[in-house]
Scaffold this motif. Sequence first.
Motif, short mmCIF file in Angstrom:
data_model
loop_
_atom_site.label_atom_id
_atom_site.label_comp_id
_atom_site.label_asym_id
_atom_site.label_seq_id
_atom_site.Cartn_x
_atom_site.Cartn_y
_atom_site.Cartn_z
N SER A 184 0.82 -1.21 0.00
CA SER A 184 0.00 0.00 0.00
C SER A 184 0.86 1.26 0.00
O SER A 184 0.68 2.15 -0.83
N SER A 185 1.81 1.33 0.93
CA SER A 185 2.58 2.56 1.09
C SER A 185 3.58 2.79 -0.04
O SER A 185 3.89 3.92 -0.38
N GLU A 211 -0.48 4.12 -2.35
CA GLU A 211 -0.76 5.40 -1.72
C GLU A 211 0.27 6.44 -2.16
O GLU A 211 1.39 6.09 -2.53
N GLY A 231 -3.71 3.62 3.61
CA GLY A 231 -4.50 4.84 3.52
C GLY A 231 -5.84 4.67 2.84
O GLY A 231 -6.27 3.56 2.52
N LYS A 275 -6.97 5.30 -0.16
CA LYS A 275 -7.03 4.73 -1.50
C LYS A 275 -7.08 3.20 -1.42
O LYS A 275 -7.87 2.55 -2.11
N THR A 276 -6.23 2.64 -0.55
CA THR A 276 -6.24 1.19 -0.34
C THR A 276 -7.52 0.75 0.34
O THR A 276 -8.16 -0.24 -0.05
N THR A 301 -4.73 8.37 10.09
CA THR A 301 -4.46 8.47 8.65
C THR A 301 -5.58 9.25 7.99
O THR A 301 -6.74 8.83 8.01
#
Length: 302
Positions: free
Chosen positions: A179-180, A184, A192, A194-195, A225
């Motif tokens: 994710s990071s 994101e 975050g 979007k995920t 977040t």
Amino acid sequence: MRKGIISLILLFIAQLGWAQFNLRSGQSVALVSDNTEEQVVQTALKLFMRDYQSVFSTPAVMNVRKGDIIVGTVGKTSLVEATGVDLSCLKDKKQAFLLTVLPDGKLLVAGSDAHGTAYGIMELSRLIGVSPWEWWADVVPEKKTSFTLPADYQTTQSPSVEYRGIFINDEDWGLMPWSSKNYESADQQQIGPKTNRRIFELLLRLRANTYWPAMHECTLPFFLTKGNREVAAEFGIFIGSSHCEPMVCSAAGEWRRRGEGDYDYVNNSASVYKFWEDRVKEVAGQENIYTLGMRGVHDGQM
């Protein structure tokens, strides 16, 4: 006499065909729904409109007065009651929905509450061939030229377990790095909005409603977040917390950021109480499930 009988038979057959619910490629479909419906219903409608475009290569449109698909929550709008359909099958049920073809060939999607209505819309997406795993498993919807439900079609469904969902666990070497680093836009380790939007869409399509966020020290906590709370509300997701994270507070990730002193209720009760109370006040307007009881940070000693 014979001609008259034949004419009546043909008329009867034509009426049966007309009473079916039909969707066709190249033919736009109109959904009618009250704009006062809750956010999760509006989200489900948007997903179905996207699904319809994917399957039939034709847009679906919204209308507040008339349409081919009537969508509504019992007690929320007069649209459902105006159809004259017997809604007793939804009475005293939570998150239940009814799909039924009306005598005029339209389709009614009715929910006992907002979640039920949203699940009914997602059931229609499933019926036209869109898998809940469309994005996560790359299940591309098959294009169709037509779709039909018979005149007598009716289904009523409701969950046997009120809260159903997933816990993101051991995210250190799985979801968080992906994710990071890949999904994101932030420059810190986080799962975050979007995920979470992708996760929550999957949950909604699977008729799940509960999410325990990741809680290891490596991940920026869910409520710290930006955007996570808002996307959970958009998809009607109840936010809970795991076994050692009371009052939707991620002690492992949050105590060092907003706690004071030791995470020890015997010797530092005022600070620990404030840690919990501040969070409860912050999210009081959101749908949450509160874990009670206390363990040390990440199941450690106190």
